[in-house]
Design a protein around this motif. Sequence first.
Motif, mmCIF file in Angstrom:
data_model
loop_
_atom_site.group_PDB
_atom_site.id
_atom_site.type_symbol
_atom_site.label_atom_id
_atom_site.label_comp_id
_atom_site.label_asym_id
_atom_site.label_seq_id
_atom_site.Cartn_x
_atom_site.Cartn_y
_atom_site.Cartn_z
ATOM 1 N N UNK A 23 11.296 -1.841 47.865
ATOM 2 C CA UNK A 23 12.178 -1.573 49.009
ATOM 3 C C UNK A 23 13.107 -0.427 48.657
ATOM 4 N N UNK A 24 13.734 0.126 49.667
ATOM 5 C CA UNK A 24 14.669 1.228 49.428
ATOM 6 C C UNK A 24 15.814 0.779 48.540
ATOM 7 N N UNK A 25 16.189 -0.497 48.673
ATOM 8 C CA UNK A 25 17.286 -1.032 47.866
ATOM 9 C C UNK A 25 16.903 -1.137 46.396
ATOM 10 N N UNK A 26 15.634 -1.425 46.150
ATOM 11 C CA UNK A 26 15.140 -1.557 44.774
ATOM 12 C C UNK A 26 13.689 -1.089 44.727
ATOM 13 N N UNK A 27 13.469 0.239 44.557
ATOM 14 C CA UNK A 27 12.095 0.778 44.614
ATOM 15 C C UNK A 27 11.158 0.183 43.574
ATOM 16 N N UNK A 28 11.706 -0.361 42.483
ATOM 17 C CA UNK A 28 10.844 -0.893 41.426
ATOM 18 C C UNK A 28 10.623 -2.399 41.561
ATOM 19 N N UNK A 29 10.927 -2.931 42.737
ATOM 20 C CA UNK A 29 10.741 -4.378 42.944
ATOM 21 C C UNK A 29 9.347 -4.699 43.475
ATOM 22 N N UNK A 30 8.400 -3.784 43.344
ATOM 23 C CA UNK A 30 7.052 -4.006 43.873
ATOM 24 C C UNK A 30 6.329 -5.115 43.096
#
Length: 750
Positions: A115-122
């Motif tokens: 997400x934009x809030x946490x790009x590495x949360x995939x």
Amino acid sequence: MSQQVIIGEDGVEQFSLKHYTEKAYLDYSMYVILDRALPNIADGLKPVQRRIIYAMSELGLKAGAKYKKSARTVGDVIGKFHPHGDSAAYEAMVLMAQPFSYRYPLIDGQGNWGSQDDPKSFAAMRYTESKLHGFADVLLSELGQGTVDWQPNFDGTMDEPKVLPSRAPSVLLNGVTGIAVGMATDIPPHNVREVIGATIHMLENPKATVTELMEFVQGPDYPTEAEIITAPADIQKMYETGKGSMRMRAIWQKEGPDVVITALPHQVSGSKILEQIAAQMQAKKLPMVADLRDESDHENPTRLVIVPRSNRVDVEPMMNHLFASTDLERTYRINMNMIGIDGRPQVKPLNRILSEWLEFRIDTTTRRLQFRLDKVLERLHKLDGLLIAFLNIDEVIHIIRTEDEPKKVLMARFELSEVQADYILDTKLRQLARLEEMKIRAEQEELNKERENLETTLGSPRRLKTLVKKELQAVVDEYGDDRRSPIVSRAEARAFSEEELMTTEPVTVVLSEKGWIRSGKGHELDPAALSYKSGDNLHLAARGKSNQSVVILDSSGRSYTVAAHSLPSARGQGEPLTGRINPPSGVRFEGLLMGKADDLYLLASDAGYGFIVKYEDLQSKNKAGKAALTLPKGGRVLQPSPVGEAEGANVVAVSNEGRMLLFPIADLPVMARGKGNKIIGIPSARLQAREEFMVGVQVIRAGQSLRVHAGKRYLNMKFNELDHYAGERGRRGNKLPRGFQKVDRIEVLD
């Protein structure tokens, strides 16, 4: 680099360690630059990105296909083309699928892709699914048409394309960041409509300047609606040099008393913004903010609410402070470094990028047309042979049935080429039905038209450029969209100073004879009534506001600054001033001032010299202070006198021998530091012997009175009674009445 190689007795080559390490590091750096970190100007991709896109196309994962597990793609990429870690390949893949990271995503992801809030949360690649996005067709559609060169993969078992035949200048569209060895790249994303408009203009005007191209390309276009606030002149300089910086600022609006932030700068996290603001609130650096809320959801990806403490809060300066002190405003480095069509890395200006890409595109289009022409000629050649066979079908069948080597006989009998003979022999009997003659002739006619068109286009540079232009316009028609990041002009953000954040309540600062300082609330405080340490007494006092600074003047003429709000309370006995500043040893403190930056003070020495100084010129951030008043030999510092409004004011000076002089204050200069001009004449020999000196100097106006003290006696004089003492600046002055030949001090009364 020359290398000294020694062949040992056992036949082993021996290098010096210096030469070996130099070569190894150079080889490594060239690999990182050319095969890992920098994009190619042709398709705008790094090798890992190119290999992911190609591997997905080979797996049939086009935009119209079904999604397939991302792990399948990553496995193909690292197994066939990119022998590196799976996490590195997957992260590169994720980046190309995130609409908040890529302006035109190349991969269509299903599942949790961050997400934009946490790009590495995939999610892990075993959970997510993917296929190519429609925009990837711009890179891949001409791949199998002889457009690009191919190279063996890492183990030589298959080939991979060196670059993809991009139909648009992708290097500018999605941007790229990368760190190589000794160089880096930071190319911002752009709008496809603007970039292709500039490309078409460059195609028609090969010598176009950056200024002309900027009529189409306004500036970078990030995948966010935040504002670009970089000045147009700076953007132009960035495009002319290939280097520079971009500043982006969040979008906000008022909803009732609240401030709502609806768009953040590129790659800025909303949660981090809230953390930064909350940290300032806890540190009491944002007294005007009462609360924060994150109301972001699927419909509103960015909605941060800042609640002011009251309706009276001016939100404009508050937001300016937040822009200056948080990531609500962010600066991005621009370094348009890429691998050119010559295979070398270079930082390129905008016109060079577009002209080089057009060179690549024209070459790609030529190769595509030539590839198609070769296919058309080959097909026509085969059809010519097939038509001959059809017209002589009985004889052909007889030869095939009776001859041991029908191929050679056919070639000799009908003057066929080997290709034509093979094609005839491979043809099924049912294709030789009566109807086939019409089909063959129709296909020949159609192919001949295509051949003529291809040959004409290849032989005409003008027609070739027209074709390239039409194909570029087709990309705009299919994928063109409006700019997302508006370019606006905004004033530079400024954070609140410490003084502005302080409450502004009246205070009285008190300095004792032994140098102890403290601050009490209010101006009604009586400094003389405070308790002092044994043997200590009141020395100086000043009144001002708690958000102001205090200027101290010492006996050597140096000035120092301390913050009033940081001083200990007057309820105690204070603390040594020398704990906050570092004055020379043995000095006394002779002046204590509080005021605004543009307040004026009369600074003087008892040698009879002085000048007007602004309060801000006396302030110093250095604990050792700054030189303010230069003392003549034998001179001492006098207590500074506030000037107030300089217009209509006069200076009255008195010597210890009872000489007084009055003159307009306009005769004294305004200076930042120095000795000043002569106020009243004091003979230097008498000054050095301390026989005569100036005991007092004050600023006086019409309507005020002057009190002269001599021991226990004092003399009051109204302003209009001072005419007898008026004269030119620097004179000796006139004698005061009998009994006032030994003056102690003077004071001005309202």
